[in-house]
Design a protein around this motif. Structure first.
Motif, PDB file in Angstrom:
ATOM      1  N   GLU A 175      60.580  66.364  77.395  1.00 34.95           N
ATOM      2  CA  GLU A 175      61.327  67.626  77.427  1.00 34.95           C
ATOM      3  C   GLU A 175      60.469  68.788  76.943  1.00 34.95           C
ATOM      4  N   ASN A 176      59.559  68.501  76.016  1.00 35.18           N
ATOM      5  CA  ASN A 176      58.701  69.548  75.452  1.00 35.18           C
ATOM      6  C   ASN A 176      57.260  69.450  75.936  1.00 35.18           C
ATOM      7  N   PHE A 177      57.010  68.594  76.939  1.00 34.53           N
ATOM      8  CA  PHE A 177      55.673  68.437  77.525  1.00 34.53           C
ATOM      9  C   PHE A 177      54.625  68.202  76.436  1.00 34.53           C
ATOM     10  N   GLN A 178      54.848  67.158  75.652  1.00 39.30           N
ATOM     11  CA  GLN A 178      53.937  66.904  74.550  1.00 39.30           C
ATOM     12  C   GLN A 178      53.972  65.434  74.134  1.00 39.30           C
ATOM     13  N   ILE A 179      52.933  65.037  73.412  1.00 41.80           N
ATOM     14  CA  ILE A 179      52.891  63.744  72.748  1.00 41.80           C
ATOM     15  C   ILE A 179      52.882  64.022  71.256  1.00 41.80           C
ATOM     16  N   VAL A 180      53.903  63.541  70.563  1.00 40.79           N
ATOM     17  CA  VAL A 180      54.036  63.758  69.126  1.00 40.79           C
ATOM     18  C   VAL A 180      53.462  62.531  68.415  1.00 40.79           C
ATOM     19  N   ILE A 181      52.429  62.740  67.598  1.00 38.77           N
ATOM     20  CA  ILE A 181      51.774  61.646  66.888  1.00 38.77           C
ATOM     21  C   ILE A 181      52.234  61.663  65.430  1.00 38.77           C
ATOM     22  N   CYS A 182      52.789  60.542  64.984  1.00 42.75           N
ATOM     23  CA  CYS A 182      53.318  60.434  63.616  1.00 42.75           C
ATOM     24  C   CYS A 182      52.609  59.316  62.855  1.00 42.75           C
ATOM     25  N   ASP A 183      52.519  59.491  61.540  1.00 43.91           N
ATOM     26  CA  ASP A 183      52.003  58.401  60.720  1.00 43.91           C
ATOM     27  C   ASP A 183      53.124  57.409  60.436  1.00 43.91           C
ATOM     28  N   ASN A 184      52.808  56.392  59.658  1.00 44.89           N
ATOM     29  CA  ASN A 184      53.765  55.320  59.403  1.00 44.89           C
ATOM     30  C   ASN A 184      54.980  55.778  58.603  1.00 44.89           C
ATOM     31  N   ASN A 185      54.873  56.941  57.971  1.00 39.72           N
ATOM     32  CA  ASN A 185      55.984  57.491  57.186  1.00 39.72           C
ATOM     33  C   ASN A 185      56.825  58.488  57.967  1.00 39.72           C
ATOM     34  N   GLY A 186      56.508  58.674  59.248  1.00 34.06           N
ATOM     35  CA  GLY A 186      57.288  59.582  60.079  1.00 34.06           C
ATOM     36  C   GLY A 186      56.818  61.018  60.051  1.00 34.06           C
ATOM     37  N   LYS A 187      55.697  61.287  59.379  1.00 33.72           N
ATOM     38  CA  LYS A 187      55.172  62.654  59.320  1.00 33.72           C
ATOM     39  C   LYS A 187      54.352  62.952  60.567  1.00 33.72           C
ATOM     40  N   ILE A 188      54.586  64.119  61.157  1.00 35.86           N
ATOM     41  CA  ILE A 188      53.808  64.534  62.332  1.00 35.86           C
ATOM     42  C   ILE A 188      52.400  64.895  61.891  1.00 35.86           C
ATOM     43  N   VAL A 189      51.409  64.230  62.500  1.00 39.26           N
ATOM     44  CA  VAL A 189      50.021  64.501  62.144  1.00 39.26           C
ATOM     45  C   VAL A 189      49.283  65.261  63.243  1.00 39.26           C
ATOM     46  N   LYS A 190      49.799  65.196  64.468  1.00 40.18           N
ATOM     47  CA  LYS A 190      49.162  65.922  65.563  1.00 40.18           C
ATOM     48  C   LYS A 190      50.098  65.976  66.758  1.00 40.18           C
ATOM     49  N   ILE A 191      49.893  66.985  67.597  1.00 40.75           N
ATOM     50  CA  ILE A 191      50.644  67.109  68.851  1.00 40.75           C
ATOM     51  C   ILE A 191      49.656  67.344  69.984  1.00 40.75           C
ATOM     52  N   ILE A 192      49.768  66.533  71.027  1.00 38.39           N
ATOM     53  CA  ILE A 192      48.967  66.729  72.237  1.00 38.39           C
ATOM     54  C   ILE A 192      49.835  67.454  73.252  1.00 38.39           C
ATOM     55  N   THR A 193      49.408  68.623  73.661  1.00 38.43           N
ATOM     56  CA  THR A 193      50.173  69.420  74.629  1.00 38.43           C
ATOM     57  C   THR A 193      49.800  69.027  76.052  1.00 38.43           C
ATOM     58  N   LEU A 194      50.808  68.773  76.879  1.00 41.91           N
ATOM     59  CA  LEU A 194      50.599  68.383  78.271  1.00 41.91           C
ATOM     60  C   LEU A 194      50.832  69.568  79.200  1.00 41.91           C
ATOM     61  N   PRO A 195      50.264  69.531  80.402  1.00 41.70           N
ATOM     62  CA  PRO A 195      50.495  70.608  81.374  1.00 41.70           C
ATOM     63  C   PRO A 195      51.970  70.744  81.716  1.00 41.70           C
ATOM     64  N   ARG A 196      52.399  71.941  82.048  1.00 42.25           N
ATOM     65  CA  ARG A 196      53.812  72.186  82.341  1.00 42.25           C
ATOM     66  C   ARG A 196      54.216  71.734  83.743  1.00 42.25           C
ATOM     67  N   ASP A 197      53.241  71.369  84.573  1.00 37.37           N
ATOM     68  CA  ASP A 197      53.566  70.981  85.949  1.00 37.37           C
ATOM     69  C   ASP A 197      53.673  69.469  86.111  1.00 37.37           C
ATOM     70  N   VAL A 198      53.703  68.720  84.992  1.00 37.88           N
ATOM     71  CA  VAL A 198      53.775  67.273  85.092  1.00 37.88           C
ATOM     72  C   VAL A 198      55.191  66.784  84.803  1.00 37.88           C
ATOM     73  N   ASP A 199      55.464  65.545  85.202  1.00 35.45           N
ATOM     74  CA  ASP A 199      56.674  64.836  84.790  1.00 35.45           C
ATOM     75  C   ASP A 199      56.196  63.571  84.086  1.00 35.45           C
ATOM     76  N   PRO A 200      55.846  63.674  82.803  1.00 40.24           N
ATOM     77  CA  PRO A 200      55.247  62.538  82.091  1.00 40.24           C
ATOM     78  C   PRO A 200      56.269  61.442  81.849  1.00 40.24           C
ATOM     79  N   PHE A 201      55.860  60.193  82.096  1.00 44.02           N
ATOM     80  CA  PHE A 201      56.839  59.104  82.011  1.00 44.02           C
ATOM     81  C   PHE A 201      56.462  58.028  80.997  1.00 44.02           C
ATOM     82  N   CYS A 202      55.199  57.668  80.933  1.00 43.46           N
ATOM     83  CA  CYS A 202      54.794  56.555  80.069  1.00 43.46           C
ATOM     84  C   CYS A 202      53.498  56.908  79.349  1.00 43.46           C
ATOM     85  N   VAL A 203      53.378  56.482  78.091  1.00 42.29           N
ATOM     86  CA  VAL A 203      52.152  56.677  77.325  1.00 42.29           C
ATOM     87  C   VAL A 203      51.653  55.322  76.829  1.00 42.29           C
TER      88      VAL A 203
END
Length: 359
Positions: A175-203
Motif C-alpha cells: 500500500e505504501n510501496f515500501q519494504i519495512v525492515i524491523c529488528d527482533n524487537n519490532g523497531k523499524i531500522v530501515k525502509i526500502i522505497t519501491l517505484p510507484r509504478d509497481v504492484d509488489p507481491f512477494c519479498v
C-alpha cells in the motif's frame, strides 16, 4: 424487549462446539440449574461472575477452577482444530485449521497475506489488522509487528515477509510501496522505497540481496539490503527471462532463485546474477497450475497447484516425488514449509484461515 443471556449460560453456548464428549458432560453437570439468572445478568465481568458464584456456593472450588480454565480457553483459544488425519507419502498427517491469532481475544485473521517459517515459528502477515505476527510451535502469538499507526501515508499492510539469518524482518507493504525492515524487537531500522509504478507481491532474501516480484510489470526486482537497486529480470512474455504474473519466489541452499510464472504455468529458475538456468513445467501431467512455492532444508521443492488443489513435491533435482493433500487444500495460493518438511501451511480463499499439515 430482547431477553438477556446470563454470562455463565453464554459461556456454555460459546464452549458447546469446542468440547469433547467428556467436557461437554461435565459442563452440563456444573451449569445445571445452579444459575441465578437475575444475579448473573448484573455481572458483566466474567471474573466477578465466577467470584459471585463461588461466594454464593453455587459451585465447589474444583468446579470453579474447571470453569475458569474453560473460560480462559475461550478468551485465549488455541484455535487449532484437528479436521482430518490420513496417510500421504507413507506418512500419517493431520490437517488442522488456524482460524485466528492466539493471544488477543476476538482478533481473528482478516485478509491474510503471505507467511514463512523462521526457526520453526510461523511469521504471518495479518493485513486486515495492519500487523504481522510470530506464532510459536504451539501456534500461540509470541510477538507482533505494527501497526505503526501514523508513521506512513497509508495504513501498514504487510503483503509478504522474509526473515534474515540475523533476525531482521522484511515486510513488503504494498500500500505504501515500501519494504519495512524491523529488528527482533519490532523497531523499524530501515525502509526500502519501491517505484510507484509497481504492484509488489512477494519479498525474499538471497545472500545479502532482496528480491521483489512485480505482478504489474511481470518482473523480479533486485536490491541490496540497504535499498540500492541492482537489477531486474522479466517483462511480459513467454521467453526464458519473461513472465506472466510472477507471484512468488523461493530460494534453495545453492542460491537458485525459483519464480512461479503463473501465466506460463511453470517455475523458472535463475542464478544469483539473474541468469536463466532451467524450469519446471507440466511434469508428466502432475502439474497444471503454478502459484505458490516453498523449499525445505533438503532443497525439496513444494509447488501449489491452485487449479487441482494440491501440492506437488519435487526432489532437489526436479523429479516428481508425490502429490500432497489433494482435495484437502482448497486453493493453495500461499504456501510455507519447515526446514524438516514436517509441517506445511497452505491458504486459499477466503484469506482468513490457515491449513496446517503436520506429520
Amino acid at each position: 424487549m430482547e431477553s438477556q443471556i446470563s454470562p455463565l449460560r453464554q459461556l456454555y453456548f460459546d464452549l458447546n462446539k469446542k468440547l469433547d464428549d467428556e467436557d461437554h458432560k461435565q459442563l452440563k453437570i456444573l451449569v445445571g440449574d445452579k444459575i441465578d439468572k437475575r444475579q448473573c445478568q448484573k455481572l458483566e465481568c466474567p471474573s466477578d461472575l465466577f467470584k459471585a458464584l463461588e461466594e454464593g456456593g453455587f459451585i465447589a472450588r474444583d468446579n470453579l477452577k474447571l470453569l475458569k480454565e474453560l473460560f480462559h480457553a475461550i478468551q485465549k483459544p488455541a484455535l487449532v482444530d484437528v479436521v482430518v488425519e490420513y496417510e500421504a507419502q507413507n506418512c500419517q498427517w493431520s490437517m488442522r485449521i488456524l482460524k485466528a491469532q492466539v493471544g488477543q481475544p476476538g482478533k481473528e485473521f482478516k485478509l491474510l497475506g503471505d507467511y514463512v517459517f523462521h526457526k520453526e515459528k510461523l511469521v504471518v502477515c495479518n493485513r486486515g489488522h495492519n500487523i504481522a505476527q510470530v506464532l510459536d510451535e504451539g501456534y500461540s502469538c509470541e510477538k507482533e509487528f505494527g501497526p505503526f499507526s501514523g508513521q506512513f501515508a497509508k495504513p501498514f499492510k504487510p503483503r509478504s515477509v522474509a526473515v534474515s539469518s540475523d533476525n531482521l524482518y522484511f515486510f513488503l507493504d504494498n500500500e505504501n510501496f515500501q519494504i519495512v525492515i524491523c529488528d527482533n524487537n519490532g523497531k523499524i531500522v530501515k525502509i526500502i522505497t519501491l517505484p510507484r509504478d509497481v504492484d509488489p507481491f512477494c519479498v525474499v532474501l538471497v545472500k545479502r540481496f532482496v528480491l521483489v516480484t512485480d505482478i504489474r510489470g511481470h518482473r523480479v526486482l533486485k536490491y541490496t539490503q540497504d535499498g540500492e537497486y541492482i537489477a531486474e529480470v522479466g517483462g511480459r512474455g513467454h521467453g526464458q527471462k519473461e513472465f506472466i504474473t510472477p507471484y512468488f519466489v523461493a530460494v534453495n541452499s545453492k542460491d537458485v532463485i525459483m519464480v512461479t510464472d503463473y501465466g506460463n504455468r511453470c517455475v523458472k529458475c535463475f542464478d544469483i546474477e539473474c541468469n536463466y538456468l532451467y524450469e519446471y513445467s507440466h511434469l508428466g501431467g502432475e502439474l497444471y497450475s503454478v502459484c505458490s512455492i516453498a523449499v525445505d532444508g533438503n532443497d525439496n521443492v513444494y509447488i501449489g497447484d491452485d487449479v487441482n488443489c494440491k501440492v506437488v513435491k519435487l526432489s532437489s533435482d526436479g523429479k516428481w516425488i508425490c502429490n500432497l493433500f489433494e482435495g484437502e487444500l482448497g486453493s493453495p495460493f500461499y504456501l510455507a514449509v519447515t526446514a524438516a518438511g514436517d509441517r506445511i501451511v497452505s491458504m486459499g480463499t477466503p484469506k482468513t484461515k490457515l491449513r496446517v499439515f503436520t506429520k
